[in-house]
Design an enzyme around this catalytic site. Structure first.
Site, short mmCIF file in Angstrom:
data_model
loop_
_atom_site.label_atom_id
_atom_site.label_comp_id
_atom_site.label_asym_id
_atom_site.label_seq_id
_atom_site.Cartn_x
_atom_site.Cartn_y
_atom_site.Cartn_z
N ARG A 209 0.82 -1.21 0.00
CA ARG A 209 0.00 0.00 0.00
C ARG A 209 0.86 1.26 0.00
O ARG A 209 0.52 2.25 -0.63
CB ARG A 209 -0.95 -0.03 1.18
CG ARG A 209 -2.03 -1.10 1.02
CD ARG A 209 -2.92 -1.17 2.24
NE ARG A 209 -4.01 -2.13 2.06
CZ ARG A 209 -3.91 -3.42 2.34
NH1 ARG A 209 -2.77 -3.90 2.81
NH2 ARG A 209 -4.93 -4.22 2.17
N ASP B 213 -0.55 -6.76 -3.00
CA ASP B 213 -1.91 -6.38 -2.64
C ASP B 213 -2.51 -5.64 -3.83
O ASP B 213 -1.86 -5.47 -4.87
CB ASP B 213 -1.93 -5.51 -1.38
CG ASP B 213 -3.19 -5.75 -0.54
OD1 ASP B 213 -4.29 -5.49 -1.05
OD2 ASP B 213 -3.06 -6.19 0.62
N HIS C 235 -7.21 -9.43 -3.10
CA HIS C 235 -6.19 -8.39 -2.96
C HIS C 235 -5.15 -8.51 -4.09
O HIS C 235 -3.94 -8.43 -3.86
CB HIS C 235 -5.50 -8.48 -1.60
CG HIS C 235 -6.39 -8.10 -0.45
ND1 HIS C 235 -6.76 -6.79 -0.20
CD2 HIS C 235 -7.00 -8.84 0.49
CE1 HIS C 235 -7.56 -6.75 0.86
NE2 HIS C 235 -7.73 -7.99 1.29
N GLU D 235 -10.20 -11.97 3.07
CA GLU D 235 -11.17 -11.03 2.49
C GLU D 235 -11.44 -11.28 1.00
O GLU D 235 -11.48 -10.35 0.20
CB GLU D 235 -10.67 -9.59 2.71
CG GLU D 235 -10.52 -9.23 4.18
CD GLU D 235 -10.00 -7.83 4.41
OE1 GLU D 235 -10.38 -7.21 5.41
OE2 GLU D 235 -9.18 -7.35 3.60
N TYR E 81 -2.49 -4.36 15.55
CA TYR E 81 -2.44 -3.68 14.26
C TYR E 81 -1.97 -2.24 14.52
O TYR E 81 -2.70 -1.43 15.09
CB TYR E 81 -3.81 -3.69 13.59
CG TYR E 81 -4.02 -4.88 12.67
CD1 TYR E 81 -3.40 -6.10 12.91
CD2 TYR E 81 -4.86 -4.78 11.57
CE1 TYR E 81 -3.58 -7.18 12.07
CE2 TYR E 81 -5.06 -5.87 10.72
CZ TYR E 81 -4.42 -7.06 10.97
OH TYR E 81 -4.60 -8.14 10.13
#
Length: 771
Positions: free
Chosen positions: A172, A201, A275, A343, A435
């Protein structure tokens, strides 16, 4: 004098500024069970130009030489290092019976003995010596020779967990190689031993794959967007992509080699099946054939485009991924490869003829099991390369691949226990605690991120093994990991700011034995280690010194409560808008105000301001201090005089999710009212929007209400892509009333084309102002 416990992060950062021979009991942690112990006696061992290091072999020679180089850089001399020198001042001795990463360190005024069973133990002993020296040893100002010393002591130490990890998301935000190396250096001093590199990603493919050059030619670059990550619009066809970067295979080899020299294993993650917009932008034929949208590298969350994943029914996908794994396995000597698995949208799979044909051919009845097929097939290939497979805890939603190691991340990471129940090993990296993308202190002072707080204290107090666990679970727990996601980072300094000092707390969780936590004592050790990290060039946050506040209405007054997670600082404050000093009134207990006031407060230690100044500009109006009747327990913020920031989770906003809202303000008596406003916040990237309708009604008996105003917002006003605070204003009123009722209609879901298309909506409100 036996005193007990070694291991923060690094194993010992005691209060060693004490003079030789003085008691240091008050500066260290309580005794813990054997073998974690140490003793401290009078005197020091001094490193001098005449000091010699005696080692047994070439690998020990390399370890000692790097430590000696530190002395040479700052002390101006290089002690000698020799293989097979039994009379050396600093002596390495292999003791095969010791645990892999354990070490013993014995220091007298004339000799240092280091014992371990292998390189890891010797390396960690040297990190302890390193941290016992002044922080300038890391490359700051030259060190005076009379300070180039360590105290006389004996240490017997070993880590609690074999897996002590840091995950860096380099997709990212692409972290340049030089900064990755700097982070590795700092992490190694804290005895972190795993670096999990999130290389792939939607937002960028960061590793060169020779067989597929478009992965980095196309997949490593996104369009430039200046908005916060969740607000960024997707790339349009023909729009040039200029932001990004990647590591060449030579870069990867250098990172791996550099980390290995510091006892850190680098674990690559190649995300699948989701992703993956970055690779699909380069090779769109690997998506399901029903996908007709333009596929670009996502600059942000991506909206509905995040549903685009690898086609599970296309054998070319598996050929491609196997080719990628071939090159990754060669580049990374780690015994692990992480395959992601989190996800993954099944929207395209459900309508894709190839995926449906795959399900029929493999007798797969449920679509979640199609992901199991995908991950099992790739896991088997990884295992054929002599590697073990790791994955995120969504893999427990279906049949787990054989031998897969699961990272528990959702919430408190409990999904990993589903894997443990089946005999799988697991690692805890719960989003709620570990996190590091979350706010690390009072949000008013922090860079904008998603939501939620994971403070230094939260990380330190985390205990991964819970009381309700079955005994077998603990034996399958490999360790813990801090995960640094980089959506909101725009520089390496941003990443460092989020990492430090919280990574020191994670290292202590991973190293120290269960049941030994002592927050004040940890802070004492932290204060001695953190200068080493800073001298290494790291940007370190000082959020632990900032002040949390809570202002509550109380009998037409406002009660102000202040706190700081550090118990060893004083809070001083003013109420007249002047800057607080150490001479200002000290905060010892909550206090009340009954009129407009500007409260300013800051933390101090030994007369020096430690944190940023908190400013509470308490503006008074007819609603201030009055009670609000609502089902929402946070509705008190509507009349507490404090306006919320652009961070909707800063504790000054009260929210309703996917529902209408209703609340009543009690003015206490019939009161002339000419104007009423309600604060609203929009954060479109987080699906936080203004309501569709706000209705205002009045009553004098709290039973019979009369509507006196209505504000209707258009979809264009509601769903404008922005982060902003606005007031909904009812003016030109001419009523005398005691009760004001607000009825607020939720606008439903985010519409097509919105950055959060299809998602349910939060409404957040702040101050009610009545004139």
């Amino acid at each position: 004098m036996k005193i007990g416990r070694i291991g923060i992060v690094c194993a010992l950062c005691l209060g060693l500024s004490a003079q030789a021979g003085t008691s240091v009991d008050r500066m260290i942690l309580p005794v813990i069970p054997e073998p974690m112990e140490y003793t401290v006696d009078s005197g020091y061992f001094y490193f001098t130009p005449a000091t010699t290091f005696g080692v047994e072999n070439e690998s020990q020679l390399q370890l000692a030489s790097r430590f000696v180089a530190l002395l040479g850089h700052t002390a101006g001399f290089l002690p000698g290092v020799e293989v097979g020198a039994p009379e050396a001042d600093v002596q390495f001795t292999t003791v095969a019976s010791m645990a892999d990463e354990a070490y013993r360190l014995s220091v007298t005024t004339g000799h240092v003995a280091i014992e371990a069973s292998g390189d890891a133990g010797f390396f960690y002993a040297l990190q302890t010596l390193r941290q016992l020296l002044p922080s300038v040893i890391e490359g700051g100002e030259p060190i005076a020779r009379n300070l180039c010393r360590i105290p006389v002591m004996t240490i017997n130490d070993a880590p609690r967990f074999g897996y002590r990890g840091l995950m860096l998301d380099v997709s990212r935000f692409f972290i340049p190689k030089s900064d990755v190396l700097k982070i590795i250096e700092a992490a190694s001093t804290l005895k972190i031993n795993k670096l999990h590199l999130h290389l792939v990603d939607d937002n960028g493919w960061r590793i060169e794959i020779k067989k597929y050059p478009r992965l980095t030619r196309v997949g490593a670059w996104r369009v430039k967007r200046d908005e916060p990550f969740p607000n960024r619009r997707n790339q349009e066809p023909g729009e040039e992509a200029t932001e990004g970067g990647f590591y060449t295979q030579d870069d990867i080899r250098e990172i791996v080699r550099y980390a290995a020299e510091r006892q850190i294993e680098v674990i690559p993650e190649i995300e699948m099946p989701a992703h993956t917009n970055s690779s699909l932008a380069a090779y769109p034929q690997l998506a399901c054939p029903v996908e007709d949208r333009f596929i670009g590298v996502l600059p942000g969350i991506g909206g509905k485009n995040s549903e685009i994943v690898y086609c599970a029914g296309n054998d070319s996908v598996f050929t491609f991924l196997e080719d990628v794994i071939d090159e990754v396995a060669e580049l990374f000597p780690s015994k692990y490869i992480h395959l992601g698995g989190d996800e993954a949208s099944k929207v395209n799979w459900a309508r894709c003829p190839k995926c449906q044909a795959r399900m029929k051919a493999e007798h797969i009845e449920h679509i979640e099991e199609l992901q199991s097929y995908f991950m099992t097939r790739m896991s088997n290939y990884v295992r054929s390369k002599g590697k073990e497979v790791m994955g995120w805890d969504e893999l427990t939603n279906s049949t787990l691949p054989e031998g897969a190691i699961i990272y528990g991340w959702q919430g408190m990471g409990k999904a990993a226990l589903k894997a443990a129940e089946q005999g799988h090993r697991f690692i805890m990296t719960p989003a709620r605690i570990l996190y590091l993308i979350r706010y690390q202190g009072p949000q008013w002072f922090e860079p904008v991120t998603y939501f939620g707080n994971n403070t230094l204290k939260d990380v330190y107090l985390y205990e991964p093994v819970q009381k309700d666990w079955k005994p077998a679970y603990e034996s399958l727990l490999m360790g813990v990991q801090a995960s640094m996601w980089t959506e909101f980072c725009s520089s390496a300094a941003d990443v460092e700011y989020q990492l430090f000092p919280r990574l020191l707390a994670l290292a202590d969780v991973a190293w120290a034995q269960k049941g030994t936590k002592d927050w004040p004592a940890f802070l004492t050790r932290l204060d001695r280690v953190l200068p080493h990290v800073e001298t290494l060039g790291m940007t370190c946050a000082r959020s632990m010194y900032n002040i949390d506040h809570k202002v509550t209405p109380e009998k037409k007054r406002l009660r102000v409560m202040l706190s700081c997670i550090r118990p060893d600082v004083e809070i001083h404050y003013t109420c007249d808008g002047t800057e607080p000093t150490a001479a200002s009134p000290r905060y010892d207990d909550s206090f009340t105000v009954d009129a407009t006031a500007c409260v300013k407060a800051a933390t101090f230690a030994q007369g020096v301001q430690m944190g940023k100044t908190l400013t509470l500009d308490l503006q008074w109006n007819l609603a201030t201090g009055k009670p609000v009747i609502a089902s929402n327990e946070n509705s008190y913020v509507l009349t507490n005089g404090v306006r919320g920031s652009l961070r909707h989770t800063d504790s000054e906003w009260t929210g309703w999710y996917d529902q209408d809202a209703s609340f009543v303000l009690d003015l206490g008596k019939k009161t002339p009212v000419s104007e009423v406003s309600l604060g609203c916040i929009t954060n479109s990237g987080m699906a936080v929007h203004k309501p569709a309708v706000i209705r205002l009604s009045v009553s004098n008996d709290k039973k019979n209400y009369r509507q006196i105003g209505e504000i209707v917002y258009t979809p264009e006003e509601i769903f404008a892509n922005r982060t902003a605070v606005e007031d909904a204003l009812f003016d030109n009123l001419d009523v005398k009333t005691r009760y004001l009722r607000f009825e607020v209609k939720n606008p439903g879901v985010c519409p097509k084309g919105d950055v959060r298309e299809g998602q349910k909506i939060w409404m957040y409100f702040d101050e009610v102002i009545v004139k």
